[in-house]
Design a protein around this motif. Structure first.
Motif, short mmCIF file in Angstrom:
data_model
loop_
_atom_site.label_atom_id
_atom_site.label_comp_id
_atom_site.label_asym_id
_atom_site.label_seq_id
_atom_site.Cartn_x
_atom_site.Cartn_y
_atom_site.Cartn_z
N LEU A 80 0.81 -1.22 0.00
CA LEU A 80 0.00 0.00 0.00
C LEU A 80 0.85 1.27 0.00
CD1 LEU A 80 -2.86 -1.20 2.35
CD2 LEU A 80 -3.14 -0.45 -0.02
N VAL A 82 -1.93 0.20 -9.29
CA VAL A 82 -2.55 -1.13 -9.35
C VAL A 82 -3.92 -0.95 -9.99
CG1 VAL A 82 -1.38 -1.99 -7.29
CG2 VAL A 82 -3.62 -0.91 -7.06
N LYS A 83 -4.52 -2.07 -10.43
CA LYS A 83 -5.83 -2.00 -11.07
C LYS A 83 -6.85 -2.70 -10.17
CE LYS A 83 -6.20 -2.06 -15.70
NZ LYS A 83 -6.28 -2.56 -17.09
N THR A 84 -7.97 -2.02 -9.86
CA THR A 84 -9.01 -2.65 -9.03
C THR A 84 -9.80 -3.64 -9.88
OG1 THR A 84 -10.76 -1.09 -9.56
CG2 THR A 84 -9.28 -0.48 -7.75
N ALA A 85 -10.62 -4.46 -9.18
CA ALA A 85 -11.46 -5.44 -9.89
C ALA A 85 -12.37 -4.74 -10.89
CB ALA A 85 -12.28 -6.24 -8.88
N GLU A 86 -12.69 -3.48 -10.62
CA GLU A 86 -13.57 -2.72 -11.52
C GLU A 86 -12.79 -2.06 -12.65
OE1 GLU A 86 -13.58 -2.54 -8.17
OE2 GLU A 86 -15.44 -3.68 -7.89
N GLN A 99 -10.27 0.26 -12.36
CA GLN A 99 -9.75 1.60 -12.09
C GLN A 99 -8.25 1.52 -11.76
OE1 GLN A 99 -11.40 3.47 -8.58
NE2 GLN A 99 -11.13 5.54 -9.39
N GLU A 100 -7.46 2.40 -12.39
CA GLU A 100 -6.02 2.45 -12.08
C GLU A 100 -5.78 3.40 -10.90
OE1 GLU A 100 -2.81 2.40 -14.48
OE2 GLU A 100 -3.52 0.55 -15.39
N VAL A 101 -5.13 2.93 -9.87
CA VAL A 101 -4.96 3.71 -8.65
C VAL A 101 -3.54 3.52 -8.12
CG1 VAL A 101 -5.87 4.15 -6.34
CG2 VAL A 101 -7.36 3.16 -8.08
N LYS A 127 -1.21 7.08 -2.87
CA LYS A 127 -2.05 8.27 -2.92
C LYS A 127 -3.37 8.04 -2.16
CE LYS A 127 0.02 10.20 -7.09
NZ LYS A 127 0.70 11.31 -6.40
N VAL A 128 -3.81 6.79 -2.10
CA VAL A 128 -5.02 6.46 -1.33
C VAL A 128 -4.71 6.49 0.16
CG1 VAL A 128 -6.83 4.75 -0.95
CG2 VAL A 128 -5.88 5.09 -3.24
N VAL A 129 -3.54 5.97 0.53
CA VAL A 129 -3.11 6.04 1.93
C VAL A 129 -3.04 7.50 2.36
CG1 VAL A 129 -1.20 5.59 3.52
CG2 VAL A 129 -1.93 3.82 1.90
N LYS A 130 -2.44 8.33 1.50
CA LYS A 130 -2.37 9.76 1.80
C LYS A 130 -3.78 10.34 2.00
CE LYS A 130 -0.92 14.14 -0.30
NZ LYS A 130 0.02 14.79 -1.24
N ALA A 131 -4.71 9.91 1.17
CA ALA A 131 -6.08 10.46 1.23
C ALA A 131 -6.79 10.10 2.53
CB ALA A 131 -6.89 9.99 0.02
#
Lengths: 415, 415
Positions: free
Chosen positions: A277, A283-287, A289-291, A295-299
């Motif tokens: 993380l 990485v690519k989610t099951a849906e 989306q490239e993430v 940056k999500v941890v930061k959010a």
């Protein structure tokens, strides 16, 4: 004599720089602050006026600038008439801002090494990858550039120089120890931008020993330190800018940096890192989306600036320097203790931003008075530490010394 | 007598269901498997043929279907001539598939409760929120619907019924204990879809005690259990489907569910939960991208199906049932032990998928033979457990009993 300051950046450290420049605008002249988002600069200036921080009546103006654009920064330097630029923007803009200073002749001061966003932890010595390539050009053009003039790097480099000059014929080792014994009351938070903070700990830990670069990894090498005020704290060898210049200036000394971490911080960091993380690779989610996980941890983490109002406790940062004097072993610990709550009451920031933001203003004042106006590129240990300490004593970060090392006799540096 | 099976879903549990149906196609007739992505069904069927799993020559066909679309499922039931539907699709499709069975008269079997994707942990009893609302309609139309016929819920419901019928006049408590003492060799992984797995643990933990619903939270109530084969393991009260039907059928008994977790799992879970990384609510990154943190965590974790080849060790799942017989206290532990490696060698899946996938096939065989063809809606404890155990003994999940409770005399259920 140089006057008029342009601050690049409008984050937590820039807030401290702005307040401290305002408190010393009799020396520094007109003040300007610029970042990509002008509104953030307006907010910083508003907080300065709210505290009535301007020492004498004077200018403090906000500007929008893309600090990655050398021509735009140079144009702003010319427009504002700034002869001193304090760069406390992101780690990615050092070289474009430095180029603008070289182009215009303004003095350049920063607080951390340049980074390429795509590269984590390059080969040592770090300064040689970017900043030092401009050293000859600065000398040729007579441009003053003071690198790494925050606390660490910065004040700790001056601590090392002072310890060696005052107490030793020969230096054997410099161990820099950075302890934040404060508490922000959150489950978990980083004191700087989480993205930058975690980048610092995911790479190789370089240190200088036996006149060569050695490598370890984060949290692999830990040691308890019995320090003034904060007591016994565990710190771990970490990669840090100042090791890379001190090793060049004192090649016969071992140079190591130690940062304090509690078990809880290490646990959270380890979980996030092992799960992937903290990766800056998408990485690519099951849906589909490239993430980028980091940056999500930061959010989800608290905004570091939001920690300031409730932050309590103290920091202790210092250098344990060992060497010989008249053939005998000597050691000395040069250090500062800062207080989170006091920092907040004075400038609206937490202690970590305070220790990083006060020193470049002291450096700017020494450039303004001419004492540090070197007309070339310098790391802080290449400049006289005493006038620096004298100003820091007065503007909020007093220097103390334990003669004999940890547990030794405690005194002010100039007592 | 009902024949021909349609499997809904093509994940890890569906893989086990497919293999077990193939191994018993003399009883079950023609086999069909459908999911949104037909290629996944093709892969399942290919693995069945690779293991030569078909007991007698027969049909096994793959289909694409949107299981959220009742009309589409009903059309597929009619087209395939399936009289038994085993629903092992996502937790969100139970009601649409059940409606298709009611419409066509096919028997319905599932292994877990219906969930609304937008709601985590609804009010107890869970079955009353969705499935039981169709109970009268099933009875009226003579449609067989067997709810929660996996291992837990499923076999553990039959364990409770068996313990009470065989050993007690009156039941006082039913404690279901689920221990996975296996090792997948990864830093961290979930055995099911991480999204579903974590949803199970982030809500309120409901349990039935003193003839009323009580609440606790995950990891708040833990206890060491000294179990056969796997030894002493710590398990924590968790929310689980079977508590909600057993409490309705045995309202005078306390009913609790306990799931085993190691300290490492709890630590990782706690860090992720406290940071907000298990949230199903979107957050916005500094760059403005909207992201659901839980979906990013899912993206970085290993695919549960990828764990199977290296999974070793055993599971132990059982019911400790206490009551009275002839005025004296009695207790009994009814349980099964399964082995991850054996499951992989037989059907290409890990033990957790195996224990969930074998029981609904046993239930389908009992519907096919008429023994469990109830012509109404039933939870598993409302059906005769003995023929169920007889088939499970033969197809891979033998039932054992400790008479006298944990540490008691160990025997086969029918010895």
């Amino acid at each position: 004599m140089k006057r008029n300051v342009l601050i690049i950046g409008a984050g937590g450290v820039a807030q401290v720089v702005a307040h401290k420049c305002a408190q010393n605008n009799d020396v520094l002249g007109a003040l300007h602050i610029a970042s990509r988002t002008k509104a953030k600069c307006d907010a910083v200036i508003a907080s300065v006026h709210e505290k009535n921080a301007m020492k004498v009546p004077g200018t403090f103006e906000a500007h929008a600038v893309d600090a990655m654009d050398t021509a735009a920064v140079a144009a702003l330097i010319r427009k504002t008439g700034a002869q001193i630029v304090i760069n406390v923007g992101s780690a990615f803009v050092n070289m474009t801002v430095l180029d603008a200073c070289i182009e215009t002749g303004a003095a350049y001061i920063d607080t951390a090494i340049h980074e390429d966003p795509a590269k984590i932890c390059e080969a040592p010595p770090w300064y040689a990858n970017y900043e030092w390539k401009k050293r000859d050009l600065c000398a040729e053009k007579g441009v003053t550039a003071i690198l790494g003039a925050g606390f660490d790097p910065g004040v700790v480099n001056a601590f090392a120089r002072f310890a060696i000059d005052e107490y030793m014929d020969e230096v054997k080792s410099i161990d820099i120890v950075d302890i934040n014994a404060g508490s922000h009351g959150k489950y978990f938070a980083t004191n700087f931008d989480p993205e930058i903070n975690f980048r610092e700990f995911t790479g190789t830990v370089y240190y200088w020993e036996d006149q060569q670069w050695k490598e370890t990894s984060m949290f692999a090498s830990g040691r308890d330190w019995d320090l003034p005020v904060v007591g016994t704290c565990r710190a771990y060898q970490s990669g840090h800018d100042e090791v890379h210049s001190l090793a060049a200036n004192y090649p016969n000394a071992d140079v190591r940096f130690w940062m304090g971490f509690g078990e809880h911080y290490i646990n959270v960091f380890t979980v996030l890192k092992n799960l992937g993380l903290l990766s800056e690779q998408p990485v690519k989610t099951a849906e589909g989306q490239e993430v980028v996980p980091l940056k999500v941890v930061k959010a989800v983490l608290p905004d570091p600036a939001s920690l300031a109002p409730d932050y309590t406790g103290k920091t202790c940062i210092g250098d344990l320097v060992k060497g010989t004097k008249d053939g005998k072993d000597v050691e000395v610990f040069v250090y500062n203790v800062a207080d989170h709550k006091e920092a907040y009451l004075e400038v609206g920031s937490q202690g970590i931003s305070y220790t990083a933001g006060v020193p470049p203003v002291a450096a700017a004042m020494l450039v303004a008075t001419g004492e540090w106006d070197a007309k070339t590129m310098k790391n802080v240990e290449e400049l006289d530490p005493k006038p620096f300490f004298t100003i820091l004593d007065r503007i909020g970060l007093p220097t103390r010394v334990l003669e004999g090392g940890l547990g030794g006799k405690d005194k002010a540096w100039n007592a």
